[in-house]
Scaffold this motif. Structure first.
Motif, PDB file in Angstrom:
ATOM      1  N   ARG A 307      29.412  46.483  32.031  1.00 20.02           N
ATOM      2  CA  ARG A 307      28.921  45.127  31.719  1.00 20.02           C
ATOM      3  C   ARG A 307      29.840  44.434  30.721  1.00 20.02           C
ATOM      4  NH1 ARG A 307      23.273  43.660  28.529  1.00 20.02           N
ATOM      5  NH2 ARG A 307      23.654  41.412  28.397  1.00 20.02           N
ATOM      6  N   PRO A 523      29.874  36.201  37.604  1.00 23.95           N
ATOM      7  CA  PRO A 523      29.577  37.339  36.730  1.00 23.95           C
ATOM      8  C   PRO A 523      30.454  38.544  37.078  1.00 23.95           C
ATOM      9  CG  PRO A 523      27.535  36.284  37.399  1.00 23.95           C
ATOM     10  CD  PRO A 523      28.641  35.613  38.176  1.00 23.95           C
ATOM     11  N   GLY A 524      31.047  39.120  36.044  1.00 15.90           N
ATOM     12  CA  GLY A 524      31.959  40.247  36.228  1.00 15.90           C
ATOM     13  C   GLY A 524      33.413  39.856  36.232  1.00 15.90           C
ATOM     14  N   THR A 539      27.140  39.949  33.292  1.00 17.98           N
ATOM     15  CA  THR A 539      26.471  40.133  34.577  1.00 17.98           C
ATOM     16  C   THR A 539      24.952  40.096  34.461  1.00 17.98           C
ATOM     17  OG1 THR A 539      26.613  42.531  34.249  1.00 17.98           O
ATOM     18  CG2 THR A 539      28.354  41.491  35.549  1.00 17.98           C
TER      19      THR A 539
END
Length: 565
Positions: A307, A523-524, A539
């Motif tokens: 994360r 996200p990521g 994320t």
């Protein structure tokens, strides 16, 4: 692996460095003990994996790949009181992410019938017996490191009686702890693990995989070698604390009469300085609300590292640099940070974001005009191409890039000084404004249109270059800056066993202006923020209205792997 040049500089000889496990596997294959290699990673699904587990995963998967063999993920789920399907799913995701593949998945509980058969075989061979001693009495009878144990009064029960009692155990006749099945080995053995260890206990619990089918469950030292043997594992690679258990491991596969028994080889665990890896400590941090879950980016669980933005490749590189040995040692977390910097510096775009903004007005730039500059995505990697970045009369810069009265060798913006705006123009500070407390609220500059980046302008040089974000088109983001959750000056743990928490382990910056291209991130996605560090879009908490970026690591460190002792 390395290469050596001969004196005439014409030939190279490849020198391959092998760790002790590879040497043992090479020997086994050369002698025909095995004709293939099968390894496994066998976690108990009772929590989340952390960076220490990554060493075993990477080692076992890497050995299987090196020898063109097979790597299994097997859940050692023989203790239903602590296990849960949610842990199974998280471990599975972590292993697949770290390995980049989906290994075959097995469960120890799938072999419960086979384990029961093996127990029956031992009873019939006179190698196991049902014992009525309590747990405290068993400990008392076991003896010490300097004194032999003494036989249980139930050790000489007949085969027929043991078979009947064991069947009654399986059928739920007895309460938890009332009876156990023990291996009959040697109560005088210098290895305490060989002093008639318990191999089955009564436990009336629902299992996540088998439900209520069983009310007896095998002990780890009995189940594990059977699991390896059933799966055809050739080399059972485990950590050093199981070295004293190896004679029992070998005894189980031998007495249960498995063909081509697996071989156990131990290696040293990996310890990291100033980090929290113990499950009970992490659990308390979660329960006390100090972190927001097992995936909090300040932790070193694998899900937390993922994360935060660490890559699988960086963790694998870290394990490679840490090495494999028989001696316990500690690795510096700075080495992991070095690995992620090396992994990202050439592969990710370098974007502009302002964490602590002050407004800059270019007094002689046309009002209302926006031009789009061609900016390289990564100055060190032309293959990543360019992007269009808006530039106008109003900008944001970092507060630290302007000083009213600068110290010596301060080459950024101050009254009368000229600097380059990255990928844009030279600007000169002509004035500034402050609030009633003396804080700078606005800086006024003029620009020289002839100095546009890429124009070939060479008439004068400037020593300072600062980044910026155009104000009217800027997007807003939440930026989270992480430090070690441990207060390193005080050490990891207090005397009462609690964690010495660093009060500055998380800093949250709201409404930070970032260039518009970051609004398209997912996200990521990972980036280098100019002059600030490497960041990953969160994320978990990111929303379209509030993008969140986690700082993975700062840009610079004095750490170099070749300089470590």
């Amino acid at each position: 692996m390395s290469e050596e040049k001969n004196m005439d500089n014409t030939e190279k000889t490849e020198v391959i460095s092998r760790n002790f496990i590879e040497n043992e596997i090479d020997k086994d294959l050369a002698e025909g003990v095995y004709d293939h290699v099968v390894t496994r990673f066998p976690p108990e699904p009772n929590g989340y994996l952390h960076i220490g587990h990554a060493k075993s995963i990477v080692l076992n998967e890497g050995l299987a790949e090196e020898y063109n063999g097979v790597f299994n993920l097997r859940f050692d789920d023989t203790n239903p009181s602590k296990e849960d399907t949610s842990f199974v799913e998280s471990i599975r995701a972590d292993v697949e992410w770290l390995c980049g593949t989906k290994p075959p998945v097995y469960f120890a509980s799938d072999y419960f019938d086979k384990m029961y058969e093996c127990a029956i075989k031992l009873i019939k061979k006179g190698k196991a017996y049902v014992c009525d001693l309590t747990a405290d009495e068993i400990r008392e009878y076991r003896g010490t490191l300097t004194e032999p144990g003494k036989d249980s009064p139930y050790r000489d029960r007949s085969v027929e009686e043991n078979l009947k009692l064991f069947e009654d155990m399986k059928n739920g006749v007895y309460a938890d702890g009332e009876k156990v099945l023990r291996a009959k080995i040697d109560m005088a053995s210098p290895n305490i693990n060989m002093r008639d260890p318990i191999i089955y206990r009564v436990a009336h619990m629902t299992h996540h995989n088998t439900g209520d089918k069983w009310c007896i469950y095998p002990m780890y030292d009995f189940a594990h070698p059977i699991e390896d043997a059933v799966e055809g594992v050739t080399h059972s690679i485990c950590t050093l604390e199981f070295e004293d258990h190896r004679p029992l491991y070998d005894w189980v596969v031998r007495e249960c009469e498995f063909e081509n028994p697996p071989r156990q080889i131990e290696f040293a665990k990996m310890y990291l300085t100033n980090v929290v890896t113990g499950k009970r400590y992490i659990k308390k941090l979660v329960e006390d609300g100090i972190v927001d879950g097992w995936d909090d980016p300040r932790l070193v669980t694998i899900t937390a590292l993922r994360r935060r933005g660490y890559t699988a490749a960086s963790i694998r590189k870290f394990m490679e640099l840490s090495g494999v040995s028989k001696a316990n040692s500690s690795s510096d977390f700075a080495m992991l940070e070095y690995c992620i910097r090396e992994d990202l510096k050439m592969s990710e775009s370098r974007m502009m974001a302002i964490l602590d903004p002050i407004k800059v007005i270019i007094d002689n730039y046309p009002e209302g005009e926006i031009e789009y500059l061609d900016v390289p995505n990564n100055q060190e990697n032309p293959d990543l191409g360019t992007r269009k970045v808006p530039f106008g009369r109003e900008l944001y810069i970092e507060r630290g890039d302007f000083m009213i009265e600068p110290p010596r060798k301060y080459f950024r913006l101050y009254p009368g000084n000229e600097v380059r705006l990255m990928s844009a123009y030279f600007v000169t500070c002509v004035s500034y404004e402050t609030d009633d407390s003396g804080n700078v609220t606005e800086v006024h500059v003029t620009y020289d249109p002839a100095t546009k980046s890429g124009s070939g302008f060479t008439e004068r040089k400037v020593k300072g270059t600062i980044h910026w974000v155009e104000a009217t088109t800027a997007k807003r983001a939440e930026i989270r800056l992480y430090e070690n959750i441990v207060d390193e000056e005080k050490g990891v743990y207090n005397e009462d066993g609690s964690v010495n928490v660093n009060p500055n382990s998380l800093t949250v910056l709201k409404d930070c202006p970032v260039e518009p291209a970051l609004a398209e991130a997912k996200p990521g996605d990972k980036f280098q923020f100019m002059r600030t560090g490497f960041f990953c879009m969160d994320t978990k908490d990111t929303t379209p209205e509030n993008p969140v970026f986690n700082r993975i690591v700062s840009l610079k460190s004095s750490y170099r792997p070749d300089k470590q002792a």
